[in-house]
Design a protein around this motif. Sequence first.
Motif, short mmCIF file in Angstrom:
data_model
loop_
_atom_site.label_atom_id
_atom_site.label_comp_id
_atom_site.label_asym_id
_atom_site.label_seq_id
_atom_site.Cartn_x
_atom_site.Cartn_y
_atom_site.Cartn_z
N VAL A 31 0.85 -1.18 0.00
CA VAL A 31 0.00 0.00 0.00
C VAL A 31 0.89 1.23 0.00
CG1 VAL A 31 -1.73 1.31 1.30
CG2 VAL A 31 -1.87 -1.19 1.19
N ARG A 32 0.64 2.11 -0.98
CA ARG A 32 1.43 3.34 -1.11
C ARG A 32 0.48 4.55 -1.13
NH1 ARG A 32 3.25 0.21 -5.43
NH2 ARG A 32 5.11 -0.97 -4.94
N ARG A 98 2.15 -6.60 15.15
CA ARG A 98 2.58 -7.57 14.15
C ARG A 98 3.28 -8.71 14.88
NH1 ARG A 98 7.55 -6.50 10.14
NH2 ARG A 98 8.61 -7.27 11.98
N GLU A 99 2.71 -9.89 14.78
CA GLU A 99 3.27 -11.11 15.39
C GLU A 99 3.54 -10.93 16.88
OE1 GLU A 99 5.68 -13.61 12.15
OE2 GLU A 99 6.64 -11.69 12.62
N GLU A 100 2.49 -10.60 17.61
CA GLU A 100 2.66 -10.38 19.05
C GLU A 100 1.39 -10.77 19.79
OE1 GLU A 100 4.78 -7.08 21.83
OE2 GLU A 100 4.04 -6.44 19.88
N THR A 101 1.56 -11.37 20.94
CA THR A 101 0.41 -11.82 21.72
C THR A 101 -0.27 -10.66 22.42
OG1 THR A 101 1.68 -12.20 23.74
CG2 THR A 101 1.52 -14.05 22.17
N ALA A 102 -1.52 -10.87 22.77
CA ALA A 102 -2.29 -9.87 23.51
C ALA A 102 -1.63 -9.59 24.86
CB ALA A 102 -3.73 -10.36 23.70
N GLU A 103 -1.11 -10.63 25.49
CA GLU A 103 -0.47 -10.46 26.78
C GLU A 103 0.76 -9.56 26.70
OE1 GLU A 103 -1.18 -13.56 25.45
OE2 GLU A 103 -3.03 -13.81 26.59
N ILE A 126 -2.79 -9.39 8.59
CA ILE A 126 -3.25 -8.02 8.34
C ILE A 126 -2.09 -7.16 7.85
CG2 ILE A 126 -4.33 -5.96 9.33
CD1 ILE A 126 -6.21 -8.40 9.14
N TYR A 127 -0.95 -7.26 8.51
CA TYR A 127 0.23 -6.48 8.13
C TYR A 127 0.59 -6.67 6.66
CZ TYR A 127 5.11 -5.07 7.85
OH TYR A 127 6.29 -4.49 7.46
N GLU A 128 0.56 -7.91 6.19
CA GLU A 128 0.96 -8.19 4.81
C GLU A 128 -0.03 -7.67 3.77
OE1 GLU A 128 2.02 -12.35 4.82
OE2 GLU A 128 4.06 -11.87 5.48
#
Length: 169
Positions: A31-32, A98-103, A126-128
């Motif tokens: 996305v640009r 990005r690639e991280e737990t809620a905790e 989502i990030y990708e």
Amino acid sequence: MRRVAFIFMAIVAMAVTACINEDMPKRKDVVRVGHTLPDFSVIMNNGEVVTADMLRDGVSVIVFFHTSCPECQELLPQMQTLYDEYTERDVTFVLISREETAESVSSFWAQHNLTMPYSPQEDRTIYELFANTLIPRVYISDNGVVQTVFDDNPVPSYNDIEIALNGLL
């Protein structure tokens, strides 16, 4: 003899370069500026569901981050200040890990007294939709069309983001 040595060195140089380039991730901005926000849906930590359709009416700021990233750690307190000031002006903020737990995100938020809603994402799905390298990433859109993109080179300052937002309000 010089010619053979030159050819040999040229072949070695090409081979080494090819290996290096193969191992390095290629930067790809999906996305640009000028692109429409891709369709997505996330659940925020407060239970609210945010979709791209909801961001197609007004100004929005989407931030991708990871709390162990030094540049993200630099950016997130600035985002809190902007959030506090600009939500009153009808700017929507969507912070997505990005690639991280809620905790992990919740712990960082508590340690740094952050109150902005966030969406913890344990993968890159989502990030990708937006990019494949570099965080933090900040996308500022107006009526669903991206007007400004910031990443970690350099990390945007409060003033950088404020100027971009004020230009749309």
